[in-house]
Design a protein around this motif. Structure first.
Motif, PDB file in Angstrom:
ATOM      1  N   ASN A 178       0.829  -1.200   0.000  1.00 44.76           N
ATOM      2  CA  ASN A 178       0.000   0.000   0.000  1.00 44.76           C
ATOM      3  C   ASN A 178       0.864   1.250   0.000  1.00 44.76           C
ATOM      4  N   GLY A 179       0.272   2.331  -0.417  1.00 46.28           N
ATOM      5  CA  GLY A 179       0.954   3.617  -0.474  1.00 46.28           C
ATOM      6  C   GLY A 179       0.010   4.636  -1.076  1.00 46.28           C
ATOM      7  N   ILE A 180       0.156   5.893  -0.693  1.00 48.80           N
ATOM      8  CA  ILE A 180      -0.789   6.907  -1.139  1.00 48.80           C
ATOM      9  C   ILE A 180      -0.625   7.203  -2.614  1.00 48.80           C
ATOM     10  N   LEU A 236      -5.610  -1.650  -6.844  1.00 50.07           N
ATOM     11  CA  LEU A 236      -6.878  -2.140  -6.288  1.00 50.07           C
ATOM     12  C   LEU A 236      -7.819  -0.985  -5.961  1.00 50.07           C
ATOM     13  N   ASP A 237      -7.280   0.159  -5.537  1.00 54.99           N
ATOM     14  CA  ASP A 237      -8.115   1.308  -5.179  1.00 54.99           C
ATOM     15  C   ASP A 237      -8.892   1.852  -6.369  1.00 54.99           C
ATOM     16  N   GLU A 238      -8.459   1.517  -7.596  1.00 52.86           N
ATOM     17  CA  GLU A 238      -9.153   1.983  -8.793  1.00 52.86           C
ATOM     18  C   GLU A 238     -10.196   0.984  -9.283  1.00 52.86           C
ATOM     19  N   SER A 239     -10.354  -0.112  -8.564  1.00 54.20           N
ATOM     20  CA  SER A 239     -11.269  -1.166  -8.993  1.00 54.20           C
ATOM     21  C   SER A 239     -12.728  -0.729  -8.885  1.00 54.20           C
ATOM     22  N   ARG A 240     -13.484  -1.042  -9.925  1.00 57.37           N
ATOM     23  CA  ARG A 240     -14.934  -0.857  -9.886  1.00 57.37           C
ATOM     24  C   ARG A 240     -15.638  -2.211  -9.985  1.00 57.37           C
ATOM     25  N   LEU A 241     -14.881  -3.252  -9.743  1.00 57.25           N
ATOM     26  CA  LEU A 241     -15.425  -4.606  -9.774  1.00 57.25           C
ATOM     27  C   LEU A 241     -15.959  -4.978  -8.399  1.00 57.25           C
ATOM     28  N   GLN A 242     -16.953  -5.834  -8.372  1.00 53.83           N
ATOM     29  CA  GLN A 242     -17.512  -6.317  -7.112  1.00 53.83           C
ATOM     30  C   GLN A 242     -16.769  -7.586  -6.690  1.00 53.83           C
ATOM     31  N   TRP A 245       0.883 -10.325  -6.322  1.00 59.57           N
ATOM     32  CA  TRP A 245       1.305  -9.035  -5.783  1.00 59.57           C
ATOM     33  C   TRP A 245       0.207  -8.021  -6.089  1.00 59.57           C
ATOM     34  N   ILE A 246      -0.368  -7.452  -5.044  1.00 55.21           N
ATOM     35  CA  ILE A 246      -1.453  -6.484  -5.180  1.00 55.21           C
ATOM     36  C   ILE A 246      -0.970  -5.137  -4.653  1.00 55.21           C
ATOM     37  N   THR A 247      -1.213  -4.068  -5.405  1.00 54.41           N
ATOM     38  CA  THR A 247      -0.882  -2.733  -4.918  1.00 54.41           C
ATOM     39  C   THR A 247      -2.167  -1.936  -4.749  1.00 54.41           C
ATOM     40  N   THR A 248      -2.154  -1.019  -3.785  1.00 48.64           N
ATOM     41  CA  THR A 248      -3.367  -0.254  -3.504  1.00 48.64           C
ATOM     42  C   THR A 248      -3.053   0.989  -2.696  1.00 48.64           C
ATOM     43  N   ARG A 249      -3.934   1.960  -2.746  1.00 52.62           N
ATOM     44  CA  ARG A 249      -3.877   3.057  -1.781  1.00 52.62           C
ATOM     45  C   ARG A 249      -4.427   2.535  -0.461  1.00 52.62           C
ATOM     46  N   PRO A 250      -4.029   3.137   0.669  1.00 52.19           N
ATOM     47  CA  PRO A 250      -4.434   2.602   1.984  1.00 52.19           C
ATOM     48  C   PRO A 250      -5.939   2.494   2.166  1.00 52.19           C
ATOM     49  N   ALA A 251      -6.687   3.442   1.610  1.00 60.71           N
ATOM     50  CA  ALA A 251      -8.133   3.455   1.829  1.00 60.71           C
ATOM     51  C   ALA A 251      -8.814   2.192   1.319  1.00 60.71           C
ATOM     52  N   ASP A 266      -0.082 -12.708   2.961  1.00 53.80           N
ATOM     53  CA  ASP A 266       1.051 -13.232   3.731  1.00 53.80           C
ATOM     54  C   ASP A 266       1.962 -12.119   4.238  1.00 53.80           C
ATOM     55  N   ILE A 267       2.178 -11.094   3.396  1.00 47.91           N
ATOM     56  CA  ILE A 267       3.077  -9.997   3.770  1.00 47.91           C
ATOM     57  C   ILE A 267       2.428  -8.669   3.395  1.00 47.91           C
ATOM     58  N   MET A 268       2.516  -7.702   4.320  1.00 48.52           N
ATOM     59  CA  MET A 268       2.101  -6.334   4.028  1.00 48.52           C
ATOM     60  C   MET A 268       3.365  -5.498   3.854  1.00 48.52           C
ATOM     61  N   THR A 269       3.430  -4.733   2.790  1.00 45.65           N
ATOM     62  CA  THR A 269       4.538  -3.789   2.624  1.00 45.65           C
ATOM     63  C   THR A 269       3.963  -2.408   2.349  1.00 45.65           C
ATOM     64  N   GLU A 270       4.789  -1.401   2.531  1.00 47.06           N
ATOM     65  CA  GLU A 270       4.334  -0.023   2.338  1.00 47.06           C
ATOM     66  C   GLU A 270       5.387   0.764   1.570  1.00 47.06           C
ATOM     67  N   VAL A 271       4.931   1.523   0.571  1.00 47.34           N
ATOM     68  CA  VAL A 271       5.818   2.437  -0.158  1.00 47.34           C
ATOM     69  C   VAL A 271       5.693   3.801   0.502  1.00 47.34           C
ATOM     70  N   ARG A 272       6.796   4.299   1.044  1.00 42.94           N
ATOM     71  CA  ARG A 272       6.794   5.582   1.753  1.00 42.94           C
ATOM     72  C   ARG A 272       7.245   6.744   0.877  1.00 42.94           C
ATOM     73  N   GLY A 273       7.633   6.470  -0.362  1.00 37.91           N
ATOM     74  CA  GLY A 273       8.089   7.555  -1.213  1.00 37.91           C
ATOM     75  C   GLY A 273       9.551   7.877  -0.996  1.00 37.91           C
TER      76      GLY A 273
END
Length: 717
Positions: free
Chosen positions: A199-201, A295-301, A339-345, A356-363
């Motif tokens: 995740n990352g903003i 994932l944050d851009e997904s409009r799928l159910q 590997w899934i990327t997403t904004r935190p929200a 299994d693992i959470m990682t964060e991109v801090r910029g």
């Protein structure tokens, strides 16, 4: 392939001189020369001797090795060597399948896919400028600060606030990691890892990180245990909502780089992985990696509550939503990595049971910010001026943790320093984004005319406002029509303001339903949305924010002349009521645009400049009252940023005087003053690893308002 053929190939290579071998290897890297055959990545051939080159040829082309060799020999004018192969059969056009349908060695497919993905990801562009400005990704990539994370709560604050709360460098308890190590377990042990959620903003570098990972794999620099990598984006997948596909068909639909791997071959590979019963990537016969970016851009159910379906048939046509949820849950291809990327929200959409693992991109850390600008500007004097100015502005310096914001800042400051348009460089976010918009207009009005440029901006601002209300950052035909934008003209907007609005490039360009649009960064959308409100008031005397709430207002209020102060107060109240703080930056921009100096800079877009000094004084007092009453320290911090946009620093200056006199340990501060202290401490350049609370005579309310500082420290006393 028969041994005699391999011996003949080796003899042929040995007949080539060193310079001829070098040229021969160069042709093997050129997809356009090889036509129907995949190129071999440069990194594979760079240090290869004759034996190595032979093995790479056989590995890449199998039964077609002779045909490829003859093609290249012809190119280097060694037709005499071509004759050596006159009695050798070239073999079938496609890789044959054994009777049990087991594919030929996976290495041949790996080489094909790596070659194509290398071509796709080797070049990149900052922001979304024209294609001719593309550069090699390695030339513009700055190492990002990535760390292992923990469970991400539903977002309760604006993403900009999350950056402002982030540590400026690695903390004592954090484990930073390299892009190539994204699937390594933080324990350091050989613990099986299937799914990583990063995740990352917005604009922090998640997609650039994905591209860097794939390019390193495609060029043979890292993660060579992965046989096949399939990079999906939710922007593409959204277009397939409700449609049914076989998984191999979906791969071909979304990833054109797989076109040289027949669907039957993909089906065979996927079936073997699915039916093996193996759930351990390291023990899988075929090691597959699927990337789901955005994932944050997904409009799928995506429904993860349905019953398990371990017997899913990978070769049968299934709804896209079911395919994706089954893949994420591990029912589909359980030994494949994901590997899934997403904004935190949006991170909470994936239940932690499947991660299994959470990682964060801090910029960027502070040193990485400087590296960015030094890499961008080779001229030392120009670079020094820009870095010094950013360091002097707390708002800009914090935002430069975000790589995309560094690009926006560099674009504006470079233009202003070189052209000396105005003496003073922007210090607040609103000033910077106003200059960014002015820069865009100046770049385009000479070609298209002032009137059309203004029309484009006004249309984009309207779209930004209405879609911000809905929480959309990717727009399709339906969204554009709802905001009154002609779908055909959207391409014109994206062509004119390439650094503001972008049309996503799709490989099936002839289909309108494939077109997607977005702003270069969420903050651009928030700024234009705020501009739309201000412009509507000044140019049309219309309160568009009121229209969003018309059912709660009387008819008299709805059609009465809006006052600047009432609109400002309405915006403050709405931002404070937002449960996730998604209007915080919008509010900063809105208040900043009511400063007359910023209106003057936008005189091409505004019919007039209105006097707002009285309203601004009123809203300053209103904000201070909200700071005094509001128990949320997070909301108070943003209100101080709002005061900064309005050029009011009185509360901060009061506390700074107390700090310089050393009286904070004995004075009893008001709630607003405690919030001001928290704001100052968070803005400080000093190391915040340790926060000594004993320096302050904090009341219970004071402790509450200092919580953001405590959270931002590794140790507090």
């Amino acid at each position: 392939m028969m041994t005699s053929v391999k011996e003949l190939l080796l003899e042929t290579l040995e007949d080539l001189g060193d310079e001829e071998l070098k040229i021969f290897k160069w042709f093997l890297q050129q997809a356009e020369v090889l036509e129907d055959f995949p190129a071999i990545p440069k990194s594979h051939l760079e240090k290869a001797d004759r034996l190595d080159t032979l093995e790479l040829i056989v590995q890449a082309y199998n039964e077609q090795s002779v045909e490829v060799t003859k093609k290249v020999l012809t190119k280097i004018n060694r037709n005499d060597l071509v004759q050596h192969f006159s009695n050798v059969s070239s073999g079938p056009k496609h890789f044959p399948q054994a009777e049990n349908k087991t594919p030929e060695p996976i290495a041949s497919y790996q080489c094909t896919l790596q070659s194509h993905l290398q071509n796709r990801f080797m070049c990149a562009q900052e922001g979304w400028t024209e294609r001719i400005d593309k550069k090699h990704l390695d030339d513009i990539y700055i190492e990002l600060y990535i760390t292992y994370g923990s469970a991400v709560d539903v977002n309760r604050q604006h993403e900009v606030r999350q950056i402002e709360m982030a540590l400026r460098g690695p903390g004592q308890t954090e484990l930073p990691l390299q892009p190539s190590d994204i699937f390594k377990h933080p324990s350091g042990k050989n613990t099986p890892v299937r799914t990583v959620l990063t995740n990352g903003i917005a604009g922090i570098g998640k997609t650039f990180l994905v591209h860097k990972f794939i390019l390193d794999w495609a060029e043979g620099r890292a993660n060579q245990d992965v046989h096949l990598t399939f990079p999906f984006t939710f922007r593409q997948l959204n277009l397939l909502k409700g449609k049914r596909f076989r998984f191999a068909e979906l791969i071909h639909k979304c990833i054109r780089e797989t076109k040289d791997i027949r669907e039957e071959d993909l089906n065979d590979i996927l079936t073997i992985v699915q039916t093996s019963g193996n759930t351990n990537y390291d023990k899988s016969k075929y090691k597959l990696l699927f990337v789901l970016d955005g994932l944050d851009e997904s409009r799928l159910q995506l429904n993860f509550t349905t019953d398990k379906n371990p017997s899913i048939d990978v070769t049968q046509a299934i709804g896209v939503e079911v395919l994706l949820t089954s893949l994420i849950k591990g029912e589909l291809l359980p030994s494949a990595r994901l590997w899934i990327t997403t904004r935190p929200a949006a991170a909470s959409q994936i239940p932690l049971d499947f991660v299994d693992i959470m990682t964060e991109v801090r910029g960027f850390t502070d040193p990485q910010k400087e590296e960015y600008f030094r890499k961008r500007f080779r001229e030392e004097e120009l670079c020094g001026k820009i870095i010094s100015h950013i360091k002097a502005s707390q708002s800009l310096h914090i935002m430069c943790h975000i790589p995309v914001f560094c690009w926006i800042t560099a674009t504006v400051l470079e233009d202003m320093v070189k052209t000396n348009v105005r003496g003073e460089l922007p210090k607040t976010l609103t000033e910077l984004y106003t200059e960014f918009l002015v820069f865009q207009i100046r770049q385009t009005k000479e070609k298209y005319g002032t009137e059309e440029s203004i029309q484009y901006i006004q249309s984009l601002a309207k779209l930004a406002f209405h879609q911000l209300e809905k929480g959309n950052i990717i727009f399709y035909e339906k969204d554009l029509k709802e905001s009154g934008i002609d779908f055909d003209k959207a391409s014109v907007y994206s062509g004119v303001f390439t650094q503001i609005f972008k049309k996503e490039r799709q490989w099936r360009k002839d289909k309108d339903e494939d077109k997607m649009f977005s702003f270069v960064h969420l903050s651009i959308q928030e700024f234009l949305a705020a501009f739309y409100v201000v412009q509507s008031i000044i140019n049309r005397n219309k309160n568009v924010m009121m229209q969003q709430q018309f059912r709660f207002q009387s008819v008299q209020m709805l059609f009465s002349k809006p006052s600047i102060a009432s609109i400002q107060k309405m915006a403050v109240d709405q931002a404070l009521q937002s449960p996730d703080g998604h209007l915080d930056l919008f509010l900063r921009f809105l208040l900043g645009l009511f400063v007359e100096a910023n209106q003057n800079n936008l005189k091409d877009l505004l019919k007039q400049t209105i006097s707002t000094s009285e309203a601004n004084q009123e809203i300053v007092q209103y904000i201070k009252e909200k700071i005094r009453k509001n128990p949320s320290p997070e909301r108070c911090i943003n209100l101080f940023h709002c005061l900064n946009e309005l050029n009011d620093h009185s509360l901060v200056e009061e506390i700074q005087q107390c700090m310089s006199s050393g009286s904070l340990t004995r004075e009893k501060l008001s709630p607003a003053q405690w919030s001001a202290l928290a704001f100052i401490l968070l803005s400080s350049e000093k190391d915040k690893d340790v926060f000594d609370l004993r320096k302050y005579a904090a009341s219970e309310d004071g402790l509450l308002r200092l919580l953001p500082v405590v959270k931002n420290s590794n140790v507090f006393l």
